[in-house]
Design a protein around this motif. Sequence first.
Motif, short mmCIF file in Angstrom:
data_model
loop_
_atom_site.label_atom_id
_atom_site.label_comp_id
_atom_site.label_asym_id
_atom_site.label_seq_id
_atom_site.Cartn_x
_atom_site.Cartn_y
_atom_site.Cartn_z
N LYS A 1 -3.22 7.98 -2.11
CA LYS A 1 -3.90 7.24 -1.03
C LYS A 1 -5.21 7.87 -0.58
O LYS A 1 -6.20 7.16 -0.35
CB LYS A 1 -2.96 7.08 0.17
CG LYS A 1 -3.46 6.05 1.14
CD LYS A 1 -2.39 5.66 2.13
CE LYS A 1 -2.60 6.38 3.43
NZ LYS A 1 -1.70 5.90 4.48
N ARG B 1 -7.78 6.89 -2.91
CA ARG B 1 -8.11 5.46 -2.80
C ARG B 1 -9.07 5.21 -1.64
O ARG B 1 -9.98 4.39 -1.74
CB ARG B 1 -6.83 4.63 -2.61
CG ARG B 1 -5.87 4.69 -3.77
CD ARG B 1 -4.98 3.46 -3.85
NE ARG B 1 -4.19 3.20 -2.67
CZ ARG B 1 -2.98 3.72 -2.42
NH1 ARG B 1 -2.44 4.56 -3.29
NH2 ARG B 1 -2.31 3.40 -1.33
N SER C 1 -9.92 -0.87 -5.14
CA SER C 1 -9.41 -0.13 -6.31
C SER C 1 -9.61 -0.92 -7.61
O SER C 1 -9.60 -0.35 -8.69
CB SER C 1 -7.92 0.17 -6.14
OG SER C 1 -7.70 0.93 -4.98
N ALA D 1 -2.20 -2.12 -10.62
CA ALA D 1 -3.22 -1.26 -11.25
C ALA D 1 -3.20 -1.44 -12.76
O ALA D 1 -4.25 -1.46 -13.42
CB ALA D 1 -2.99 0.20 -10.87
N SER E 1 -9.67 -5.86 -3.20
CA SER E 1 -9.22 -4.48 -3.38
C SER E 1 -10.35 -3.62 -3.94
O SER E 1 -10.90 -3.90 -5.00
CB SER E 1 -8.03 -4.44 -4.35
OG SER E 1 -7.73 -3.09 -4.64
N THR F 1 -6.99 -1.08 -0.25
CA THR F 1 -7.01 -0.16 -1.40
C THR F 1 -5.84 -0.43 -2.35
O THR F 1 -5.76 0.20 -3.39
CB THR F 1 -6.96 1.31 -0.94
OG1 THR F 1 -5.68 1.58 -0.36
CG2 THR F 1 -8.06 1.62 0.07
N LEU G 1 -2.02 3.72 -9.67
CA LEU G 1 -3.01 3.88 -8.59
C LEU G 1 -3.17 5.36 -8.28
O LEU G 1 -2.20 6.10 -8.33
CB LEU G 1 -2.51 3.19 -7.32
CG LEU G 1 -2.73 1.70 -7.20
CD1 LEU G 1 -1.98 1.18 -5.97
CD2 LEU G 1 -4.20 1.37 -7.08
#
Length: 441
Positions: free
Chosen positions: A152, A155, A106, A141, A104, A134, A149
């Motif tokens: 989108k 991300r 993220s 998170a 990920s 992502t 998070l």
Amino acid sequence: MYHLAWFQGCGLPPWDHNIDGPFVGNVAREWATGENFSDLARALERGCFTFLLMEDTTQVDDHFGGTAEVALKRGFFSPKHDPFPMSLKMAMATKHIGFAPTISSSFYHPWAAARLLTTLDHLTAGRIGMNVVTSTQHNAAKNFGMDALPPKEVRYEVANEWCEVFRQLEDAWEEDALLIDYDTGYYADYRKVHTIDFKGKYYSSRGPLNHIPGPQRHVPMVEAGNSPAGRDLAAHYADALIGNCLTIAEMKELIADMETRVMGHRRNPDDFKVMFLCEPVVAETDDEAKRRHEKIMKARSEPPNIEWMRFYLDLVVPSIDFAKIDLEMTVAEFKKLTTDPQMVSIVDKIFRVPDETTFREVLATRGPMLDLGLIGSPETVARKMDEIMEEVGGGGFLFNAPAGRRAVVEICDGLCPALQRRGSIRTGYEHKTFRENLLAY
Ligand SMILES: Cc1cc2nc3c(=O)[nH]c(=O)nc-3n(C[C@H](O)[C@H](O)[C@H](O)COP(=O)(O)O)c2cc1C
């Protein structure tokens, strides 16, 4: 010729005889040793699969209904192994097949990721890749120190920067930096190993990596986001995109669009594969496969599947609590509940039905994975796969893992030889590395 890949979670496999049928074995007790995954990798290599894509999420889900009961009762998405050591174990059990564990952008810093993957590139002799995602869960998170998070679009912005840092780090050692000169005593030429001094909006990294480039230098990247931002990320940095398409027309549109996008990033479209997600139903005869498909469809309206579908939607669309949705609500009413862009992409296909359809009917008839009409004996499914590839011209298929070891054998020892007899897939591995094998045709 085209490629086959396999999509597999690294966690507790289907395990409940009452739900998953009589051929699940003792995996619920044994899976944590990872031996079943080594068996799988060996079977896929027998079938000459190009790579295995390993799913990942990083939480025990308790968003669904506000408790972890369903996740832990059924083993949905947890417990699971970290896909990186898992890929190493599977690589040690095989010689040729490639692995694309999910990472990920993220949650993992690109420096740590580049180091990890470069190490694995060495340890697997060039058979490692990565599936960059992502992530979708706010609670995941929170495991990484974030409150939630970002949206989108942010991300994907982060993911682009992440890939850029990753690639620059892979290039921080020049081709001829390594001297290994026993006469002078120089291992590497310090003038040819550079800092990258990357300072972006989301990440900064000084570099270089404290490791020599791996056999592939650039770890092959797979990406599965089909939204415009997902497609563009793949076109810029990836080697393959997984297409999640309902129809031949959608497949053609995706291939044409990706060709334009890849060229837009000054890359050669021949160096890029679009592979299509599917879940074939293979059995001894066409009739047997049809019966099995009917059974699968019937099971979809049963409570265990309704529960699974609600859980799955909850996982990928965190703005709604799917445990609370009234099953008799119509799709028209349901669509008013959210403007979450996540709906538009991954889940949109599930809800592409007439507005008056009830939520229950959607869950009972549609799933995240598609059979693409690939139902039949090995010969029939092989012919249908060929027909799809001939019509759309794609790079191959990613099979969503069917439940149980029996299905693995049906595919690897039934379907794959049938495809090989037709000259549709490879009969051996021409090259040593994942990237070379992926780009071989
Ligand atoms: C075949 C496939 C595999 C995926 N694997 C993962 C995964 O392991 N972990 C994850 O968080 N998301 C995974 N995703 C989600 C995608 O990476 C992506 O986030 C999602 O499709 C939404 O992005 P989009 O709107 O661009 O399509 C997967 C999607 C597909 C179709």
